[in-house]
Design an enzyme around this catalytic site. Structure first.
Site, PDB file in Angstrom:
ATOM      1  N   GLU A 131       0.789   3.198 -14.609  1.00  0.00           N
ATOM      2  CA  GLU A 131       0.673   4.559 -14.100  1.00  0.00           C
ATOM      3  C   GLU A 131       0.579   4.503 -12.580  1.00  0.00           C
ATOM      4  O   GLU A 131       0.369   3.426 -12.002  1.00  0.00           O
ATOM      5  CB  GLU A 131      -0.546   5.249 -14.715  1.00  0.00           C
ATOM      6  N   PRO A 132       0.730   5.627 -11.891  1.00  0.00           N
ATOM      7  CA  PRO A 132       0.714   5.598 -10.422  1.00  0.00           C
ATOM      8  C   PRO A 132      -0.530   4.958  -9.826  1.00  0.00           C
ATOM      9  O   PRO A 132      -0.464   4.376  -8.744  1.00  0.00           O
ATOM     10  CB  PRO A 132       0.813   7.081 -10.045  1.00  0.00           C
ATOM     11  N   GLY A 135      -1.832  -0.717 -12.465  1.00  0.00           N
ATOM     12  CA  GLY A 135      -0.770  -1.609 -12.895  1.00  0.00           C
ATOM     13  C   GLY A 135      -1.315  -2.572 -13.920  1.00  0.00           C
ATOM     14  O   GLY A 135      -1.241  -2.347 -15.121  1.00  0.00           O
ATOM     15  N   THR A 162      11.371   0.456 -16.656  1.00  0.00           N
ATOM     16  CA  THR A 162      12.731  -0.074 -16.631  1.00  0.00           C
ATOM     17  C   THR A 162      13.494   0.573 -17.774  1.00  0.00           C
ATOM     18  O   THR A 162      13.001   0.651 -18.889  1.00  0.00           O
ATOM     19  CB  THR A 162      12.723  -1.599 -16.798  1.00  0.00           C
ATOM     20  N   GLU A 258       3.380 -10.387 -24.257  1.00  0.00           N
ATOM     21  CA  GLU A 258       3.325 -11.848 -24.394  1.00  0.00           C
ATOM     22  C   GLU A 258       4.724 -12.430 -24.557  1.00  0.00           C
ATOM     23  O   GLU A 258       5.070 -13.432 -23.909  1.00  0.00           O
ATOM     24  CB  GLU A 258       2.442 -12.214 -25.583  1.00  0.00           C
ATOM     25  N   ILE A 355      19.699 -23.101   3.217  1.00  0.00           N
ATOM     26  CA  ILE A 355      20.883 -23.952   3.250  1.00  0.00           C
ATOM     27  C   ILE A 355      22.097 -23.167   3.750  1.00  0.00           C
ATOM     28  O   ILE A 355      22.931 -23.689   4.490  1.00  0.00           O
ATOM     29  CB  ILE A 355      21.153 -24.562   1.863  1.00  0.00           C
ATOM     30  N   GLY A 358      22.796 -18.752   8.672  1.00  0.00           N
ATOM     31  CA  GLY A 358      23.032 -17.352   9.029  1.00  0.00           C
ATOM     32  C   GLY A 358      23.847 -16.601   7.996  1.00  0.00           C
ATOM     33  O   GLY A 358      23.671 -15.392   7.817  1.00  0.00           O
ATOM     34  N   GLU A 381       5.642  -8.076 -15.604  1.00  0.00           N
ATOM     35  CA  GLU A 381       4.853  -8.596 -16.736  1.00  0.00           C
ATOM     36  C   GLU A 381       3.580  -9.296 -16.270  1.00  0.00           C
ATOM     37  O   GLU A 381       3.110 -10.241 -16.902  1.00  0.00           O
ATOM     38  CB  GLU A 381       5.695  -9.562 -17.595  1.00  0.00           C
TER      39      GLU A 381
END
Length: 403
Positions: A131-132, A135, A162, A258, A355, A358, A381
């Site tokens: 909820e807002p 968590g 989601t 889980e 690696i 830029g 999760e």
């Protein structure tokens, strides 16, 4: 096939499923993932392809039209899909958790009603705890369902769903309090409701009082819709209480989470594998001081560390899945796997980013997308801190001093 992240002891059926998924990822996901992600576009064609492969019903029993496969098979499938694009694995994960909860805890009528259509991918699920204002502290949930005849009236606001817009079914955890003493622990006063809705945003046409305001704009994990859920006097029939009895929602959700943690660990493994692939390929293509950078010892050290982390995370994820499949308690193994895979994923992605130099900062290179996606795994999760709490408590149970 990569030498890394191989799994011993798989059946021919499991190998065939994974080979098919790997081919689908290489042909249908990787070529379009970055473009769709940059547009924050829902991967409709990819989802349709996964429906045809039967992925939405991978763990749903054959009697309901699914493939009846194990958590291990599912986790390895997710690993492959996340290697292509993590957002696609997120679309599947929330659906999978809801289907798993219905299979494990639902009434026979709920199983008969939902599971065949979920196996076909025609009904796709989302689940909602956050909820807002909360968590990880699930006990602080405020969204409340009050019994009114043969239905419950639900009021509240949920966050971080989601598939919140694209789903047809949402499993929502609420307070109910009925039949509980005032001093009863909060987790005994929670109930999971199965709310059927029409996909889309705004006020829902099929559920008066239910609103999905719109997509939350995120730094990564795009394509998949992440939303709020607002409930104002939403009436839900009493027969849509998961399992048919109130007060069991906390345990049902924790069971789902889980197995969800194994899934998130698998996603971390998949993203890390892809980052390693990109890093080791670029290191052989990029030249400095007259030779490929892969021939510099510093880069070889980095590649060695990355590969070791990919391998270790994969093995812990496989162990957690197999533990659950055996019927044993796996919260310790799932917590360890999720914690390690998420942390190692972040580190492997960052090393691959380094690696690339830029060019890694350019949106033309795939590693830029992975660099924005990896942080979600540190939170989803349960944060690393929550995983360490779970791990610590379980270790104290296992190693408790006697006398």
């Amino acid at each position: 096939m990569s030498r890394l992240a191989q799994t011993d002891g798989l059946t021919d059926v499991q190998e065939e499923i994974l080979s098919t998924v790997r081919s689908f990822v290489d042909k249908e996901i990787l070529p379009v993932a970055t473009e769709l992600e940059h547009r924050d576009e829902y991967p409709t064609d990819i989802v349709e392809g996964l429906k045809e492969l039967g992925i939405f019903g991978l763990m749903i029993p054959e009697e309901y039209g699914g493939l009846g496969e194990s958590l291990l098979t599912y986790a390895l499938t997710v690993e492959e899909i996340a290697r292509g694009w993590m957002s696609v694995s997120g679309i599947i994960n929330t659906h999978f958790i809801v289907a798993y909860m219905i299979k494990q805890h639902g009434t026979q009528e709920q199983k008969d009603h939902f599971l065949p259509r979920m196996a076909a991918g025609d009904v796709r699920g989302a689940f909602s705890m956050s909820e807002p204002e909360l968590g990880s502290d699930v006990s602080a949930i405020r969204t409340k369902g009050v019994r009114d005849g043969d239905a419950y009236v639900i009021n509240g606001q949920k966050m971080w769903l989601t598939n919140g817009g694209s789903s047809h079914l949402v499993a929502v955890l609420c307070r109910t309090d009925e039949g509980q003493a005032q001093d009863a622990p909060p987790h005994k006063s929670m109930t999971t409701f199965l709310i059927e809705k029409e996909p889309g945003f705004g006020a829902n046409a099929s559920v008066p009082g239910l609103t999905v305001p719109g997509k939350i704009d995120k730094m990564g994990y795009k394509g998949v819709d992440t939303t709020e859920l607002i409930l104002q006097d939403v009436r839900v029939p009493a027969d849509r209480v998961l399992g048919g009895q109130s007060g069991r929602g906390f345990y049902q959700m924790m069971d789902g989470v889980e197995v969800g943690r194994v899934n998130v660990a698998a996603r971390g493994c998949g993203v890390a594998q892809r980052a390693f692939e990109l890093g080791i390929a670029y290191a052989q293509q990029r030249h400095t001081f007259g030779k490929p950078i892969a021939q510099h010892q510093a880069i070889q050290f980095k590649l060695a560390e990355m590969a070791t982390k990919v391998e270790a995370a994969h093995r812990m994820m496989v162990n957690a899945a197999r533990k659950k499949d055996s019927g044993e308690r796996n919260d310790l193994e799932a917590g360890m796997a999720k914690y390690l895979a998420a942390e190692f994923c972040k580190e492997v992605v960052e090393d691959a980013f380094r690696i690339h130099g830029g060019y890694g900062f350019s949106k033309e290179y795939e590693i830029e997308r992975l660099y924005r996606e990896a942080p979600m795994l540190l939170i989803g999760e349960g944060t690393a801190e929550i995983q360490k709490m779970i791990i610590g408590r379980r270790l104290l149970e296992e190693y408790r001093l006697q006398g």
